[in-house]
Motif scaffolding. Structure first.
Motif, PDB file in Angstrom:
ATOM      1  N   LEU A 151      41.153  30.133  62.843  1.00  0.00           N
ATOM      2  CA  LEU A 151      39.868  30.370  63.249  1.00  0.00           C
ATOM      3  C   LEU A 151      39.751  31.848  63.344  1.00  0.00           C
ATOM      4  CD1 LEU A 151      39.336  27.447  65.320  1.00  0.00           C
ATOM      5  CD2 LEU A 151      41.423  28.425  65.500  1.00  0.00           C
ATOM      6  N   GLU A 152      38.562  32.647  63.023  1.00  0.00           N
ATOM      7  CA  GLU A 152      38.467  34.080  62.995  1.00  0.00           C
ATOM      8  C   GLU A 152      37.182  34.526  63.604  1.00  0.00           C
ATOM      9  OE1 GLU A 152      39.104  35.517  59.068  1.00  0.00           O
ATOM     10  OE2 GLU A 152      41.213  35.463  59.372  1.00  0.00           O
ATOM     11  N   GLU A 153      37.255  35.517  64.367  1.00  0.00           N
ATOM     12  CA  GLU A 153      36.094  36.032  65.030  1.00  0.00           C
ATOM     13  C   GLU A 153      36.108  37.528  65.005  1.00  0.00           C
ATOM     14  OE1 GLU A 153      34.834  34.732  69.080  1.00  0.00           O
ATOM     15  OE2 GLU A 153      36.565  33.543  68.597  1.00  0.00           O
ATOM     16  N   MET A 154      34.958  38.138  64.938  1.00  0.00           N
ATOM     17  CA  MET A 154      34.922  39.567  64.954  1.00  0.00           C
ATOM     18  C   MET A 154      33.708  40.084  65.669  1.00  0.00           C
ATOM     19  SD  MET A 154      36.018  40.339  61.203  1.00  0.00           S
ATOM     20  CE  MET A 154      37.346  39.447  60.516  1.00  0.00           C
TER      21      MET A 154
ATOM     22  N   PRO B 135      43.963  28.283  51.252  1.00  0.00           N
ATOM     23  CA  PRO B 135      42.495  28.214  51.218  1.00  0.00           C
ATOM     24  C   PRO B 135      41.930  27.432  52.393  1.00  0.00           C
ATOM     25  CG  PRO B 135      43.411  26.643  49.669  1.00  0.00           C
ATOM     26  CD  PRO B 135      44.581  27.396  50.245  1.00  0.00           C
ATOM     27  N   TYR B 136      40.748  27.853  52.828  1.00  0.00           N
ATOM     28  CA  TYR B 136      40.019  27.108  53.842  1.00  0.00           C
ATOM     29  C   TYR B 136      39.134  26.077  53.154  1.00  0.00           C
ATOM     30  CZ  TYR B 136      41.373  30.836  57.056  1.00  0.00           C
ATOM     31  OH  TYR B 136      42.093  31.729  57.807  1.00  0.00           O
ATOM     32  N   LYS B 137      38.749  25.075  53.890  1.00  0.00           N
ATOM     33  CA  LYS B 137      37.840  24.057  53.386  1.00  0.00           C
ATOM     34  C   LYS B 137      36.566  24.729  52.874  1.00  0.00           C
ATOM     35  CE  LYS B 137      35.413  19.876  54.935  1.00  0.00           C
ATOM     36  NZ  LYS B 137      35.087  19.034  56.116  1.00  0.00           N
TER      37      LYS B 137
ATOM     38  N   GLY C 162      43.505  24.999  61.353  1.00  0.00           N
ATOM     39  CA  GLY C 162      42.912  26.098  60.605  1.00  0.00           C
ATOM     40  C   GLY C 162      43.124  27.404  61.326  1.00  0.00           C
ATOM     41  N   SER C 163      42.165  28.316  61.234  1.00  0.00           N
ATOM     42  CA  SER C 163      42.308  29.579  61.946  1.00  0.00           C
ATOM     43  C   SER C 163      40.985  30.001  62.525  1.00  0.00           C
ATOM     44  CB  SER C 163      42.874  30.674  61.031  1.00  0.00           C
ATOM     45  OG  SER C 163      41.894  31.122  60.136  1.00  0.00           O
TER      46      SER C 163
END
Length: 380
Positions: A369-372, A245-247, A348-349
């Motif tokens: 960390l995620e980017e789109m 899980p992320y924060k 994180g991611s």
């Protein structure tokens, strides 16, 4: 205590992998079903590592569907698992979701931006522009696609700014031609810290088993935490599923670890939306010792073949019905591309995805960390 040593893993990373109450919402279930369908379709045409954003693709197709009619609209709605409701209702749910997410931005960074780049002088219906602004908060920008290089720089700069610089040069200019009339671009940026971070001093170089059995040395992060975990068996294949899980507990990374004797390609074929939702309901909190690779990957994929296999075919033909967008005849979609950046580290991611559509007008048989970030362009 469980030990999960991920020296050969399958990452099932959906940007919108909901946690808690969100996991059972209709939006989450539909997105999961489409994600699995899209993933299986992409696997058929791409044999190497695959990093995709199903949600970015949903947004791009959703923006097309707003202006589609007849069979063209039906194909998109069926593939996206939309119910038989009036067009717009499903996007109202989406709008509510983003409103809820925006209230929790102190826990993570989640930005969504959409834009419609229109050819100067090309007429688009006011209702379509209104609906895009209403449901997708789309900005409307006028450009001249005859100057392809300048347009590419303009749109690429916009995408780069919306994805914290992770998706660069998404367009080169070769994607646009004299018949390009409309480019739909959606950019999503997500960056989240793990609920429990890995300690950098615990990261070590360890063996990681590649697809065909060769081992390479890569940084492996290690930690001990209490999290949701499950051990499952399907068609004589054993595997473990772990949730990181992320924060903020709104997003999670789901990791599937096949047993040593399990072929990953065979494992992938067995994954279904029902299974994923079952994992959420059956995983239990346990103390788990985790070894996870630290890595960064970027990929650009052409989704046209995958969408064809999902029976989204009409949008690519000159006879498709996009009369909700414009009165111009024979407008069709020429490209659906996605560029993804994904990174996992001790904190994180971060990820970036670019999915888009190009619309052309037919004439004399021409056609991240995620980017789109995602783009779609129309030609006429």
């Amino acid at each position: 205590m469980r030990e999960v040593k991920m020296d050969k893993i399958l990452l099932w990373s959906l940007l919108l992998t909901f946690s808690g109450s969100q996991a059972s919402s209709p939006l989450a279930q539909r997105n999961t079903e489409f994600a699995v369908d899209l993933y299986q379709a992409v696997c058929l045409s791409h044999k190497n590592n695959i990093i995709i954003s199903p949600f970015g693709t949903t947004l791009a197709l959703g923006m097309v569907q707003l202006g589609a009619k007849g069979i063209t609209q039906q194909q998109i709605r069926q593939s996206l698992k939309f119910q038989e409701t009036s067009t717009g209702e499903e996007f109202s749910v989406l709008k509510s979701f983003f409103s809820a997410i925006s209230e929790k931005k102190q826990e993570f960074t989640f930005n969504l931006a959409n834009a419609l780049y229109l050819q100067e002088g090309f007429t688009v219906k006011e209702q379509y522009l209104h609906d895009n602004k209403e449901f997708f908060q789309s900005a409307i920008k006028l450009v001249d696609f005859q100057n392809a290089k300048a347009c590419a720089e303009t749109i690429s700069t916009w995408v780069e700014s919306k994805t914290d610089g992770k998706i660069k040069d998404i367009f080169s200019g070769e994607e646009f031609g004299p018949l390009t009339r409309l480019v739909l671009v959606n950019a999503i940026y997500f960056k989240g810290d793990w609920k429990q971070k890995f300690r950098k001093e615990d990261t070590r170089l360890m063996n990681f088993t590649q697809k065909y059995g060769a081992a390479v040395k890569i940084p492996m992060m290690k930690t001990l935490l209490r999290t949701k975990y499950g051990y499952f068996s399907e068609s004589s294949m054993n595997y473990q599923v772990l949730e990181l899980p992320y924060k903020g507990d709104e997003f999670s990374l789901i990791i599937i670890l096949p047993a040593e004797d399990v072929n990953i390609e065979e494992m992938e074929k067995l994954i279904t939306a029902h299974q994923i939702l079952q994992w959420f309901s059956e995983m239990q909190e346990e103390e788990v010792e985790i070894s996870l690779p630290r890595f960064k990957v970027e990929q650009k994929l052409d989704f046209k073949e995958a969408l064809y296999s999902l029976n989204i075919t009409e949008i690519f033909s000159a006879g498709c019905d996009l009369s909700g967008i414009t009165d111009s005849s024979e407008v069709y979609v020429s490209q659906v591309m996605q560029q993804v950046f994904f990174e996992i580290n001790e904190d994180g991611s971060e990820a970036a995805t670019s999915t888009g559509r190009t619309n052309d007008v037919t004439a004399s048989h021409e056609e991240g960390l995620e980017e789109m970030s995602a783009y779609t362009s129309l030609r006429s």
